[in-house]
Every structure is written in structure tokens, then in C-alpha cells.
Scaffold this motif. Structure first.
Motif, PDB file in Angstrom:
ATOM      1  N   VAL A   1       0.865  -1.179   0.000  1.00 36.48           N
ATOM      2  CA  VAL A   1       0.000   0.000   0.000  1.00 36.48           C
ATOM      3  C   VAL A   1       0.904   1.232   0.000  1.00 36.48           C
ATOM      4  N   VAL A   2       0.728   2.064  -1.021  1.00 35.02           N
ATOM      5  CA  VAL A   2       1.604   3.224  -1.218  1.00 35.02           C
ATOM      6  C   VAL A   2       0.762   4.497  -1.216  1.00 35.02           C
ATOM      7  N   LEU A   3       1.156   5.456  -0.393  1.00 29.16           N
ATOM      8  CA  LEU A   3       0.506   6.765  -0.363  1.00 29.16           C
ATOM      9  C   LEU A   3       1.302   7.728  -1.229  1.00 29.16           C
ATOM     10  N   VAL A   4       0.608   8.407  -2.148  1.00 24.21           N
ATOM     11  CA  VAL A   4       1.258   9.399  -3.008  1.00 24.21           C
ATOM     12  C   VAL A   4       0.559  10.740  -2.832  1.00 24.21           C
ATOM     13  N   ILE A   5       1.346  11.772  -2.562  1.00 27.86           N
ATOM     14  CA  ILE A   5       0.830  13.139  -2.464  1.00 27.86           C
ATOM     15  C   ILE A   5       1.593  13.992  -3.472  1.00 27.86           C
ATOM     16  N   SER A   6       0.852  14.696  -4.320  1.00 29.59           N
ATOM     17  CA  SER A   6       1.462  15.536  -5.351  1.00 29.59           C
ATOM     18  C   SER A   6       1.189  17.000  -5.036  1.00 29.59           C
ATOM     19  N   ARG A   7       2.210  17.825  -5.211  1.00 31.21           N
ATOM     20  CA  ARG A   7       2.080  19.245  -4.877  1.00 31.21           C
ATOM     21  C   ARG A   7       2.627  20.120  -5.996  1.00 31.21           C
TER      22      ARG A   7
ATOM     23  N   THR B   1      -1.336  21.163  -2.295  1.00 26.65           N
ATOM     24  CA  THR B   1      -1.581  19.757  -2.612  1.00 26.65           C
ATOM     25  C   THR B   1      -2.596  19.681  -3.748  1.00 26.65           C
ATOM     26  N   VAL B   2      -2.208  19.029  -4.837  1.00 25.46           N
ATOM     27  CA  VAL B   2      -3.098  18.934  -6.003  1.00 25.46           C
ATOM     28  C   VAL B   2      -3.667  17.529  -6.182  1.00 25.46           C
ATOM     29  N   PHE B   3      -3.034  16.535  -5.546  1.00 30.27           N
ATOM     30  CA  PHE B   3      -3.487  15.142  -5.697  1.00 30.27           C
ATOM     31  C   PHE B   3      -3.071  14.355  -4.467  1.00 30.27           C
ATOM     32  N   ARG B   4      -3.947  13.427  -4.077  1.00 26.46           N
ATOM     33  CA  ARG B   4      -3.634  12.502  -2.989  1.00 26.46           C
ATOM     34  C   ARG B   4      -4.236  11.154  -3.350  1.00 26.46           C
ATOM     35  N   GLY B   5      -3.444  10.106  -3.280  1.00 29.71           N
ATOM     36  CA  GLY B   5      -3.963   8.797  -3.652  1.00 29.71           C
ATOM     37  C   GLY B   5      -3.296   7.671  -2.887  1.00 29.71           C
ATOM     38  N   LYS B   6      -4.074   6.621  -2.630  1.00 27.86           N
ATOM     39  CA  LYS B   6      -3.537   5.381  -2.067  1.00 27.86           C
ATOM     40  C   LYS B   6      -3.606   4.315  -3.151  1.00 27.86           C
ATOM     41  N   PHE B   7      -2.481   3.648  -3.356  1.00 32.69           N
ATOM     42  CA  PHE B   7      -2.379   2.631  -4.391  1.00 32.69           C
ATOM     43  C   PHE B   7      -2.054   1.287  -3.752  1.00 32.69           C
ATOM     44  N   VAL B   8      -2.787   0.258  -4.164  1.00 32.76           N
ATOM     45  CA  VAL B   8      -2.434  -1.113  -3.802  1.00 32.76           C
ATOM     46  C   VAL B   8      -1.668  -1.689  -4.982  1.00 32.76           C
ATOM     47  N   VAL B   9      -0.401  -2.001  -4.749  1.00 35.19           N
ATOM     48  CA  VAL B   9       0.490  -2.473  -5.808  1.00 35.19           C
ATOM     49  C   VAL B   9       0.862  -3.924  -5.536  1.00 35.19           C
ATOM     50  N   LEU B  10       0.774  -4.750  -6.576  1.00 30.19           N
ATOM     51  CA  LEU B  10       1.130  -6.163  -6.471  1.00 30.19           C
ATOM     52  C   LEU B  10       2.452  -6.390  -7.185  1.00 30.19           C
ATOM     53  N   THR B  11       3.428  -6.950  -6.471  1.00 30.90           N
ATOM     54  CA  THR B  11       4.722  -7.229  -7.084  1.00 30.90           C
ATOM     55  C   THR B  11       4.777  -8.662  -7.589  1.00 30.90           C
ATOM     56  N   ASP B  12       5.517  -8.839  -8.692  1.00 23.04           N
ATOM     57  CA  ASP B  12       5.701 -10.150  -9.328  1.00 23.04           C
ATOM     58  C   ASP B  12       4.367 -10.889  -9.455  1.00 23.04           C
ATOM     59  N   PRO B  13       3.360 -10.250 -10.061  1.00 13.69           N
ATOM     60  CA  PRO B  13       2.000 -10.810 -10.057  1.00 13.69           C
ATOM     61  C   PRO B  13       1.831 -12.057 -10.908  1.00 13.69           C
ATOM     62  N   PHE B  14       2.769 -12.324 -11.817  1.00 15.39           N
ATOM     63  CA  PHE B  14       2.594 -13.450 -12.728  1.00 15.39           C
ATOM     64  C   PHE B  14       3.395 -14.680 -12.314  1.00 15.39           C
TER      65      PHE B  14
END
Length: 201
Positions: free
Chosen positions: A161-167, A172-185
Motif C-alpha cells: 500500500v503506497v501513499l502518493v501526495i502531489s504538490r 496539494t493537487v493530488f492525494r492517492g492510495k495505491f495497492v500495488v502487487l509485485t511479481d503478479p505473474f
């Protein structure tokens, strides 16, 4: 802060940019209580390049360390990265990214910068975005520079789970939480290999 003389201000300016090279002239002018042209003259005197050139230099040093993405897959310049922990990227917007007539940058460019940064910070040979919760907080105008910062806030197995804040500057112009899967295949590859080996035995 109290008004500094020119020599002391330039010394502190150099220190501030060593600590954080992504500060804008506007940020620095506000910090030191002087005009933007004064900051630009100070940088010129110190031989410190403008933000765009500083970010490009950082990008050349940092991009080689990402595992999950190649440089051409990044949206924006990767300027700071600690794999498995955090990273930053800078996107310089232009008219080609904006709606015709309004000059407002289209949201998918802002999202793409944040998404690619979230993919870059995780530790794996490959990664995909599984889920994103995105909030666009403020409009961005063509020509503005977006600094995105990502932080890994949780990990369980290959699920990050990665939190990204863009400014833009201090906004602050953007805020998002991303669920990222590594080596999914990997699981699919292993199952396919086992199936083939079973067929040959």
C-alpha cells in the motif's frame, strides 16, 4: 525569519538546496523574505542551476536504481528513490497536457505520474496496480511543475500500500492510495511449468 545580509542568505540558500534540491524559487523567496528575482540572482552567483536542470541531474543519478519500471515507463522524472520505502518525481507540465482553451492540465497526466511513482517504489522484478483511491484536490495549470512524493505505508507479502501526495509549490493537487502487487505473474508461471512437466512425465 529575520532579514539576512546577502552573504548569509546565499550561504543558507545553498544549504537549503543541498537538503532539498526540488524547492522552487517561489518557495525560497517566501522562506527568505525576498523577491523571486533576488533568489534567481543568488542562484546565479552561487552557480546553482534552475529547478528543471537540478531535477534532470537528480533523475540521471536515481533512475538506474528502480527495479519495477524502466526509465521510459516513468511519467515524470524520478529524482529520489529508496526502494521499498519512498520516492519522489517531478513532472513539468505543458500545453500539450492541458484542455484546449482553459490551460488546465488533464487529470490523467497527474494520475499517471502518481501511479508510476507508486510502482517504482515497491521492491520486485515487476509490479501492477491492483487498486487506487484517488482524490484530485486542486487544478494544475500548464507550465507548472508537479512534485509527487510516495511512501510505502504497509506491506503484506507481495501486496504493497503506497501513499502518493502531489504538490505544486505548497499546494496539494493530488492525494492517492495505491495497492500495488509485485511479481503478479509468478504464480501463473509456476502453475504453467508444473502443468507442462506433469504432461511430460
Amino acid at each position: 525569519m529575520a532579514r539576512l545580509n546577502r552573504v548569509e542568505r546565499q550561504r543558507k540558500l545553498a544549504e537549503a538546496l543541498r537538503e532539498d534540491p526540488l524547492q522552487t524559487d517561489e518557495d525560497l523567496a517566501q522562506r527568505f523574505g525576498v523577491s523571486v528575482p533576488t533568489i534567481r540572482l543568488d542562484r546565479l552567483h552561487l552557480g546553482i542551476p534552475e529547478l528543471r536542470l537540478r531535477s534532470e541531474g537528480l533523475a540521471r543519478l536515481s533512475v538506474v536504481h528502480t527495479r519495477t519500471l524502466k526509465r521510459q515507463d516513468m511519467i515524470g522524472d524520478l529524482v529520489d528513490l529508496v526502494i521499498g520505502q519512498s520516492g519522489r518525481s517531478l513532472l513539468t507540465t505543458d500545453e500539450s497536457m492541458a484542455f484546449a482553451g482553459s490551460g488546465v492540465v488533464q487529470s490523467h497526466f497527474i494520475f499517471a505520474q502518481a501511479d508510476s511513482l507508486a510502482l517504482a517504489v515497491v521492491d520486485g522484478d515487476s509490479a501492477v496496480t491492483g487498486l487506487a483511491n484517488a482524490k484530485f484536490k486542486h487544478v494544475v495549470e500548464a507550465g507548472q511543475q508537479i512534485v509527487a512524493g510516495a511512501e510505502v505505508i504497509r506491506r503484506r507479502g507481495n501486496r504493497w500500500v503506497v501513499l502518493v501526495i502531489s504538490r505544486v509549490g505548497e499546494i496539494t493537487v493530488f492525494r492517492g492510495k495505491f495497492v500495488v502487487l509485485t511479481d503478479p505473474f509468478d504464480g501463473h508461471r509456476h502453475a504453467e511449468r508444473d502443468r507442462k512437466e506433469g504432461a511430460l512425465s
